[in-house]
Write a protein that holds these residues in place. Structure first.
Motif, mmCIF file in Angstrom:
data_model
loop_
_atom_site.group_PDB
_atom_site.id
_atom_site.type_symbol
_atom_site.label_atom_id
_atom_site.label_comp_id
_atom_site.label_asym_id
_atom_site.label_seq_id
_atom_site.Cartn_x
_atom_site.Cartn_y
_atom_site.Cartn_z
ATOM 1 N N VAL A 8 0.847 -1.197 0.000
ATOM 2 C CA VAL A 8 0.000 0.000 0.000
ATOM 3 C C VAL A 8 0.881 1.244 0.000
ATOM 4 N N ILE A 9 0.671 2.103 -1.000
ATOM 5 C CA ILE A 9 1.365 3.390 -1.059
ATOM 6 C C ILE A 9 0.283 4.465 -1.117
ATOM 7 N N ALA A 10 -0.037 5.051 0.020
ATOM 8 C CA ALA A 10 -1.074 6.089 0.039
ATOM 9 C C ALA A 10 -0.612 7.315 -0.738
ATOM 10 N N GLY A 11 0.696 7.605 -0.682
ATOM 11 C CA GLY A 11 1.258 8.679 -1.483
ATOM 12 C C GLY A 11 1.010 10.053 -0.922
ATOM 13 N N MET A 55 11.594 9.361 -4.550
ATOM 14 C CA MET A 55 10.192 9.065 -4.264
ATOM 15 C C MET A 55 10.025 7.747 -3.527
ATOM 16 N N MET A 56 10.973 6.841 -3.722
ATOM 17 C CA MET A 56 10.965 5.561 -3.014
ATOM 18 C C MET A 56 12.409 5.134 -2.805
ATOM 19 N N PRO A 57 12.685 4.185 -1.905
ATOM 20 C CA PRO A 57 14.069 3.763 -1.667
ATOM 21 C C PRO A 57 14.695 3.159 -2.924
ATOM 22 N N VAL A 75 -0.219 10.564 -6.369
ATOM 23 C CA VAL A 75 1.147 11.089 -6.360
ATOM 24 C C VAL A 75 1.120 12.511 -6.894
ATOM 25 N N GLY A 76 1.801 13.404 -6.200
ATOM 26 C CA GLY A 76 1.896 14.778 -6.663
ATOM 27 C C GLY A 76 1.887 15.765 -5.512
ATOM 28 N N ASP A 77 2.778 16.744 -5.580
ATOM 29 C CA ASP A 77 2.905 17.755 -4.538
ATOM 30 C C ASP A 77 3.391 19.045 -5.207
ATOM 31 N N PRO A 78 2.789 20.188 -4.874
ATOM 32 C CA PRO A 78 3.210 21.446 -5.510
ATOM 33 C C PRO A 78 4.689 21.754 -5.332
ATOM 34 N N GLU A 79 5.322 21.195 -4.295
ATOM 35 C CA GLU A 79 6.728 21.494 -4.031
ATOM 36 C C GLU A 79 7.685 20.513 -4.708
ATOM 37 N N VAL A 80 7.135 19.518 -5.397
ATOM 38 C CA VAL A 80 7.968 18.516 -6.074
ATOM 39 C C VAL A 80 7.631 18.525 -7.564
ATOM 40 N N PRO A 81 8.618 18.698 -8.442
ATOM 41 C CA PRO A 81 8.333 18.698 -9.886
ATOM 42 C C PRO A 81 7.641 17.412 -10.322
ATOM 43 N N ASP A 82 6.688 17.539 -11.238
ATOM 44 C CA ASP A 82 5.966 16.365 -11.731
ATOM 45 C C ASP A 82 6.907 15.337 -12.351
ATOM 46 N N THR A 83 7.982 15.816 -12.958
ATOM 47 C CA THR A 83 8.929 14.880 -13.554
ATOM 48 C C THR A 83 9.567 13.979 -12.508
ATOM 49 N N GLU A 84 9.715 14.497 -11.291
ATOM 50 C CA GLU A 84 10.278 13.695 -10.209
ATOM 51 C C GLU A 84 9.231 12.756 -9.613
ATOM 52 N N GLY A 278 -5.892 12.891 -9.251
ATOM 53 C CA GLY A 278 -4.592 13.238 -8.690
ATOM 54 C C GLY A 278 -4.653 13.436 -7.187
ATOM 55 N N SER A 279 -3.623 14.079 -6.648
ATOM 56 C CA SER A 279 -3.514 14.244 -5.195
ATOM 57 C C SER A 279 -4.360 15.389 -4.645
ATOM 58 N N ALA A 280 -4.893 16.242 -5.544
ATOM 59 C CA ALA A 280 -5.818 17.323 -5.168
ATOM 60 C C ALA A 280 -5.384 18.081 -3.918
ATOM 61 N N PRO A 281 -4.223 18.734 -3.938
ATOM 62 C CA PRO A 281 -3.745 19.423 -2.726
ATOM 63 C C PRO A 281 -4.679 20.518 -2.241
ATOM 64 N N ASP A 282 -5.550 21.020 -3.114
ATOM 65 C CA ASP A 282 -6.465 22.096 -2.706
ATOM 66 C C ASP A 282 -7.520 21.635 -1.705
ATOM 67 N N ILE A 283 -7.840 20.327 -1.704
ATOM 68 C CA ILE A 283 -8.837 19.838 -0.738
ATOM 69 C C ILE A 283 -8.252 18.822 0.238
ATOM 70 N N ALA A 284 -6.953 18.536 0.130
ATOM 71 C CA ALA A 284 -6.336 17.540 1.003
ATOM 72 C C ALA A 284 -6.471 17.940 2.464
#
Length: 364
Positions: A8-11, A55-57, A75-84, A278-284
């Motif tokens: 399980v990876i909640a992310g 992102m993982m070991p 997966v996704g965070d405004p502080e981490v580039p999508d490419t990463e 996606g990760s929807a940070p606006d409502i997280a």
């Protein structure tokens, strides 16, 4: 008891809310159907990246390989580039484990209003090639910062890659209506797309009960909006399937509903199950997230693991909760994530009590 080990990876973002909701439902279903689901929680994702630069070991894929399936939140965070975030977790999993089929159901659900005026029920499957095509790693940039700066991205189709996804799609179509639609753009992309068309045609020729129609993707996008109920199984390349499946979920009412399975159909490697959203940070963190996509992905996981009765029970439960008006705000309801989850759990119990002899459901 059938026992399965699930990684399980909640992310990130709402993944940390919808994954626990789905697992609560899966655990109740497992108890009723005498299934063993052992969940191993892995704290990977953007927070891991911020601490470790990954992102993982480094041995993350080895850790995943010993499991029967992978259950991913977002997966996704405004502080981490999508490419990463994407290329550091999801893409390596899909490719290392040869999850070459991305299967996305598109279905009308009672209790969810579609933006379409027509009331015809929608029930189709989009089969997206998941390992190559437009999302290859071949390419690069040069002359950075200069007027002649350029970027090249190669699209790569192989006969193996196209034929195996076409086989999967044709097999699904043969068990349904026998109608298969192949997304193409061979009138404008003159090398790769005609190759796609040829290999799909050759492959489907091995399925006498299946008729394939090749439809230009721009026309197919319009088709998905104007008459989606006339489609049944759609097979598409990586990029085209990505776009069409999001469009399909939107016309049924909400992208928050859509499930997704990244499949290794041969079973040599674990498959991965995740919602499309996606990760929807606006409502997280606000308790507003719609867990249907995650719960539905859990039902697809049960189906893949060979437990069709348990999968049908779980799907019937969340459809019942929606039908009874317990939807979250994105589908016009007022329920919080926890309230909707409680409604699904109640529906699981009610279905088990009402139909103990149907589909293998035993009373709790």
């Amino acid at each position: 008891m059938n026992t399965h080990n699930i990684a399980v990876i909640a992310g990130d973002g709402i993944g940390k809310e919808v994954v626990p909701a789905a697992i609560a439902c899966l655990e109740r279903i497992a108890a009723i159907h005498s299934l063993g689901l052992n969940f191993t929680h892995l704290e990977w994702g953007s927070d891991h990246y911020k601490r470790h630069g990954r992102m993982m070991p480094a041995d993350g894929l080895d850790q995943l390989a010993v499991h029967d399936a992978i259950f991913l939140g977002a997966v996704g965070d405004p502080e981490v580039p999508d490419t990463e975030s994407l290329w550091g977790l999801l893409i390596p999993i899909r490719r290392e484990f040869q999850q070459y089929v991305n299967l996305r159901p598109v279905k009308t659900l009672d209790g969810v209003a579609s933006p379409l005026a027509a009331k015809n029920p929608i029930d189709l499957l989009i089969v997206r090639e998941n390992n190559e095509g437009e999302y290859s790693e071949v390419g690069g940039r040069m002359y950075r910062g200069l007027p002649q700066e350029s970027a090249v991205q190669e699209t790569i189709f192989t006969r193996l890659g196209v034929s195996r996804v076409a086989h999967f799609a044709a097999s699904l179509a043969s068990a349904r209506s026998g109608r298969l639609t192949s997304a193409t753009k061979s009138n404008g992309i003159i090398h790769t797309m005609p190759f796609w068309d040829e290999v799909v045609e050759e492959t489907v020729g091995g399925y006498p009960g299946v008729a394939v129609t090749h439809e230009l993707v721009d026309a197919l996008a319009a088709h998905l909006v104007l008459k989606p109920w006339t489609l049944d199984v759609v097979v598409a390349s990586n990029l085209l399937g990505d776009i069409l499946s999001d469009l399909g979920s939107a016309v049924t009412g909400s992208i928050g509903l859509a499930p997704s399975a990244n499949l290794n159909p041969d079973g040599y490697y674990p498959s991965l199950f995740e919602p499309v959203h996606g990760s929807a940070p606006d409502i997280a963190g606000k308790g507003l997230a719609n867990p249907v996509g995650q719960i539905w992905s859990g039902a697809m996981m049960l189906e893949h693991l060979g437990h069709s009765e348990a999968a049908a029970h779980l799907q019937a439960a969340f459809e019942s909760a929606l039908r009874d008006g317990h939807g979250t705000r994105d589908v016009g309801g007022t329920s919080s994530t926890s309230e909707f989850t409680a409604a699904v759990l109640a529906a699981i119990e009610a279905l088990a009590a009402d139909q103990p002899a149907v589909s293998g459901i035993s009373a709790p």
